[in-house]
Design an enzyme around this catalytic site. Structure first.
Site, PDB file in Angstrom:
ATOM      1  N   VAL A 117       5.849  -9.285  -6.931  1.00  0.00           N
ATOM      2  CA  VAL A 117       4.426  -9.748  -6.888  1.00  0.00           C
ATOM      3  C   VAL A 117       4.330 -10.354  -5.614  1.00  0.00           C
ATOM      4  O   VAL A 117       4.965 -11.353  -5.280  1.00  0.00           O
ATOM      5  CB  VAL A 117       4.028 -10.818  -8.029  1.00  0.00           C
ATOM      6  CG1 VAL A 117       2.527 -10.784  -7.844  1.00  0.00           C
ATOM      7  CG2 VAL A 117       4.382 -10.087  -9.436  1.00  0.00           C
ATOM      8  N   ASP A 186      -1.373  -1.079 -10.749  1.00  0.00           N
ATOM      9  CA  ASP A 186      -0.498  -1.923 -10.189  1.00  0.00           C
ATOM     10  C   ASP A 186      -0.710  -3.399 -10.195  1.00  0.00           C
ATOM     11  O   ASP A 186       0.183  -3.999 -10.436  1.00  0.00           O
ATOM     12  CB  ASP A 186      -0.498  -1.560  -8.540  1.00  0.00           C
ATOM     13  CG  ASP A 186       0.497  -2.484  -7.654  1.00  0.00           C
ATOM     14  OD1 ASP A 186       1.742  -1.941  -7.758  1.00  0.00           O
ATOM     15  OD2 ASP A 186       0.138  -3.235  -6.835  1.00  0.00           O
ATOM     16  N   LYS A 190       1.230  -6.626 -12.069  1.00  0.00           N
ATOM     17  CA  LYS A 190       1.656  -7.938 -11.192  1.00  0.00           C
ATOM     18  C   LYS A 190       1.203  -9.011 -11.985  1.00  0.00           C
ATOM     19  O   LYS A 190       1.686 -10.255 -12.155  1.00  0.00           O
ATOM     20  CB  LYS A 190       1.035  -7.718  -9.755  1.00  0.00           C
ATOM     21  CG  LYS A 190       2.140  -6.683  -9.114  1.00  0.00           C
ATOM     22  CD  LYS A 190       1.267  -6.391  -7.668  1.00  0.00           C
ATOM     23  CE  LYS A 190       2.110  -5.550  -6.810  1.00  0.00           C
ATOM     24  NZ  LYS A 190       1.387  -5.142  -5.559  1.00  0.00           N
ATOM     25  N   GLY A 287       5.289  -3.571   2.166  1.00  0.00           N
ATOM     26  CA  GLY A 287       5.731  -3.034   3.272  1.00  0.00           C
ATOM     27  C   GLY A 287       7.096  -3.455   3.541  1.00  0.00           C
ATOM     28  O   GLY A 287       7.802  -4.241   2.729  1.00  0.00           O
TER      29      GLY A 287
HETATM   30  N1  HSE Z   1       1.310  -0.147  -3.747  1.00  0.00           N
HETATM   31  C1  HSE Z   1       1.636  -1.797  -3.538  1.00  0.00           C
HETATM   32  C2  HSE Z   1       0.332  -2.472  -2.847  1.00  0.00           C
HETATM   33  C3  HSE Z   1       2.723  -1.770  -2.857  1.00  0.00           C
HETATM   34  O1  HSE Z   1      -0.418  -1.603  -2.197  1.00  0.00           O
HETATM   35  O2  HSE Z   1       0.143  -3.568  -2.631  1.00  0.00           O
HETATM   36  C4  HSE Z   1       3.339  -3.338  -3.270  1.00  0.00           C
HETATM   37  O3  HSE Z   1       3.504  -3.681  -4.612  1.00  0.00           O
END
Ligand code: HSE
Length: 389
Positions: A117, A186, A190, A287
């Site tokens: 996270v 996503d 998290k 990244g």
């Molecule tokens: N796809 C996610 C983002 C990557 O753009 O934050 C990191 O978890």
């Protein structure tokens, strides 16, 4: 500490490079599980996980493959073989946190996951530390860099969603299949994992009401601008009289709110504790360099025998209940606005009429939006943070 990498994509290759650039920490990448031939690491590569799990010289396994399987099978096998595990896999952890922590405990090894996270932001480690001595009242914030990039670009450039998503894909921020990011999945994973850490119980991620940004239009963003508000996709959890409310949704922030100033792929995540008050963590949430940095920090902590993740525990589970969290919403729909809920009309956009609602339970608003989407209406909703009740 001899370490094996499971996966050699953006993050895995970044961890390898960082371990070699910082030899003073004694982290040696001695094996790498790969799916294809990668010439520079041919000498240490294998396609057979058994070679890693049965190698007694390997103390730690770093899982950076992503996805639920086969990552889960490999991580369980590594823990059962008494190898420490460092992972960045929020999806796997958000579904199997309790089981994996118990397995690590039973085998006397560490499970560390700083990068799951917030990428390079030291979020989970500090959340675990503070929850030792304080009671978390709420947590959340901007947890997804891709959607923050899209929302920032729409706000600054006036372009529509599809065009901005395409730009994000060309720049390598958004995946070819952007579903997990733009539909909020996503962030949901998290947020669930943050709840597990904060409340020491496993949150049922599937019960977290989730709205993404797929249906935002340039006209919505123009309305926000006229109101002096900035739209950000957030995940939030808060204690209520009914337990813990958790939800993922676009939210509108006044110009002086910290979230309004977080642009591009930045993240900001905060907790509010009863004794300590609020603390916020801001930085790059995705990244290669930030994520590899977080994995490397976990490896160094594991090799030193002291990691904040040794504090993690999780007993039982809870179902987040968003019915007791309530705030007004911006609601724009091509169908009829729900009359009893309107506080202020905002007028017509090309994709329907917009209004500000009276404060509404989060669960009720999300159910309304999902029903309208199922009925093929064009609809977009965003909570009003400054007017939360
Ligand atoms: N796809 C996610 C983002 C990557 O753009 O934050 C990191 O978890």
């Amino acid at each position: 500490m001899k370490t094996a990498l499971l996966g050699y994509g953006v993050v895995g290759s970044g961890v390898h490079a960082l371990a070699e650039a910082r030899p003073e920490h004694g982290i040696t990448i001695s094996r790498v599980l790969v799916r294809r031939d990668i010439a520079p690491i041919r000498a240490i590569a294998t396609r057979d996980f058994q070679e890693i799990v049965s190698d007694p010289s390997i103390e730690t396994v770093v899982e950076v493959m992503g996805g639920e399987e086969p990552a889960l099978t490999y991580v369980k096998a590594a823990l059962a073989a008494k190898k420490h595990v460092v992972t960045a896999n929020k999806l796997m952890l958000s579904l199997h946190y309790e089981e994996l922590l118990a397995l690590a405990r039973a085998n006397g090894v560490r499970l560390a996951f700083s990068a799951a996270v917030g990428g390079g932001i030291p979020w989970l480690a500090n959340l675990l530390r503070v929850s030792r001595v304080d009671r978390i009242a709420s947590l959340g914030g901007i947890m997804n860099g891709t959607t923050n990039f899209i929302l920032t670009a729409m706000q600054q450039g006036g372009a529509d969603f599809a065009e901005t998503l395409s730009t994000a894909q060309k720049l390598g921020y958004a995946e070819a299949d952007p579903t997990a990011d733009i539909d909020g999945l996503d962030v949901r994973a998290k947020l669930a994992l943050s709840c597990d850490a904060a409340f020491a119980q496993m949150a049922d991620a599937s019960a977290i009401p989730t709205l993404g940004i797929r249906y935002i239009t340039a006209a919505d963003v123009a309305q926000f601008h006229a109101l002096g508000l900035t739209c950000r996709l957030i995940g939030k959890a808060e204690r209520t009289e009914a337990g813990v409310a958790a939800y993922v949704e676009p939210m509108l922030f006044a110009a002086d709110a910290p979230e309004a100033g977080v642009n591009g792929t930045g993240n900001i995540i905060s907790y509010c504790c009863e004794g300590l008050g609020s603390q916020s963590f801001f930085g790059l949430g995705a990244g290669q360099a930030p994520t590899a940095s977080a994995v490397m920090q976990d490896l160094i902590d594991v090799s030193c025998g002291a990691t904040p993740f040794s504090l993690a525990h999780c007993e039982g589970s809870f179902v987040p209940d968003a019915s007791k969290a309530s705030h007004p919403y911006y609601l724009r729909t091509s169908g009829a606005l729900p009359e009893g809920c309107i506080d202020r009309m905002l007028g017509q956009t090309p994709a329907g009429a917009a209004c500000i609602t009276a404060p509404m339970p989060v669960s009720a608003l999300h159910a309304l939006v999902q029903a309208r989407l199922a009925a093929q209406e064009s609809v977009f909703a965003a909570g009003l943070a400054s007017l939360e009740s």
